[in-house]
Design a protein around this motif. Sequence first.
Motif: not given
Length: 644
Positions: A365, A369, A371, A383, A439
């Motif tokens: 996940s 991600d 986004n 997040l 991330s």
Amino acid sequence: MEKTYSNNHRNSNDDDDDDHTDTVDDPNQPDQPDHDQISTLIDNVIDDLSTVDDKSTSPELPNTVDTFVAKIESMIDTYNSIKSGTRFTKITNEDAFFIDSIGRLSKLKTVLDDFSNVASFNNINKVLQLGIMLLEDEFRSILHDTNTCSDPITTKGSESQSSDEREREHEHDFPGYSNENVTLMNKIVDVMIPAGYQYECCQAYSTIRRDKLNEQVLRFEFDKVCMEDVHKSKWVTLEPDITRWVNLTNHCSRVLIVAEKKLGEMVFSEHTPVFTGVLINLFRGITNSLLEFPTTVAVEKPKAKRLFKFLDVYEAIRDLNAAIVESGYGEVTGEEYSDLKSEISTVGDSIGEVVINMFNDLKNSISNDTNKTQIQGGAVHPLTRYVMGYIKCAIEDYRDTLECVYRRHVELGNEPSPDTQNSNLPSQISGVIELLDTSLETKSTHYKDPSLRYIFLMNNNRYVLQIVKESTEMKKLIGDNWCRRKSSDVRNYHKSYQRETWTKLLQWLTQEGVQVNGKPSRRILKERFKSFNAMFDDIHKTQSTWVVSDQQLLSEMRVSINAVVSPAYRSFVGRYRPQFEGGKSIDKYIKYQPEDIESMIESLFEGTEKVDTQLNAIQALSTVKQTTGAFKNLLKTYKNVGLM
């Protein structure tokens, strides 16, 4: 002396002894030996017969044997006229004599088996069978007569109660036998098994105790869960079933199994090997029904949000296995116990693999991600809050369990994968945080303003660091070296922000290039002050809306900014203010006093508070239920403010 009984013989709750009376011997009848005398005489007969070498000749039995058999037969008739379950309530001397006499009759029959053509053998055997039938009937009746509660056990409306408190609340209900009845059952068992009626005894005990255990299981209303419908169920309907199953299994491990073993040890105190087989069958009956559910749900899609429920399932299975192990008797336990424990372990291992896959789903996940929506003001990303809240909950509430899962994964010799190559909890947690760092680095590139990019990275890394430092378990697991490296990262982001924002501003306050022909140039000073004012106004306008949610970091940043800007501005203004004194436009160029600059710096990073206030509401939550709810609210907020 003969014992007589009234028709309403001995209610189990009646403490008086009115229904036990002794009648006076008939003076016209010959003297009868008392209980002790006749017992001693029969024991002597048994001893004598057991030492006879020549078994081919039928022994001549004394009249005492016929008297003894007739007396027992008469007592059987009397006891059969009394309602079963109430025949031996007080266990009087006469009751004890009768029960012992059935055992003595069994021994007599056994020694006579070796002889041929014993005249009274058939009668002895017939009376023995009648006596055993009566004892078995009483045994069954007592087993049925328990004071256990059958009301449903529910956790609704009692969220403040822990599972331990709920178990203690119901613990006194089980198994529900009085001490007198346990003693009586023990006496009956001690007669039936040596008499060769082990099967009948164990069958009666197993059947009735299995039903009593099933009644306790049904109190959790778990029978309403249909295995066939589990796969069709949505998680929102399956989750309460899992909770109910966990409560039931924990109750079995901590109350039912423990109490059942204790009861059996008292009833079969002299026959442990026999009871072991009985206990295995009882436990297998419980576990067969319990293990079907986790076996079914183990095929559920491994989503990260379901991890905590499945960890509860894993713990319940682990504790069930431990309860079975603790109920064993060493070498007496045998192969059947090993098979049962192996079956439980196999189901536990399957749930363990689901847990590992769910933890891997968290990693996926994070990695997936993509986004690109920027978080307003460079605040802590949802997040980051989700992941850190997730692993904090996992570590603080389930650290030992997770370590057990990964250790077991290695023991089973599973093929290593990129996700589980370092199959220990610290490396797994570090791996999750590393993925989060990667991330966040990617998400930071979506900010066009480099200064805001560093604020974003500083906020998020500081948040991660603080979550770890505030949790004793997490800090212990991840280590001080990691904390020092993360602190260094935050400082470096801070320095990069300072260079990107304030070093550029300070270039307008340098002495270099101000003088022309040895004197300060008024024209250059005007340009310097105008440029400083314009840049400072822009910085203040923009960065006042940025967010630094950590109060300590906010204070440190304002102090560090003031430490470089305020002295430089104060010195520059103090040196060159005389160049503008007397002029009409001094305020146009020296727009701010040094105190104004300091005050305005103190108003930086206050943010819009729209997003930050909502997101901060979950920071202190730690329990499984609270965290799960907070995650849902967080993601809802994330969507509502356009961040997803």
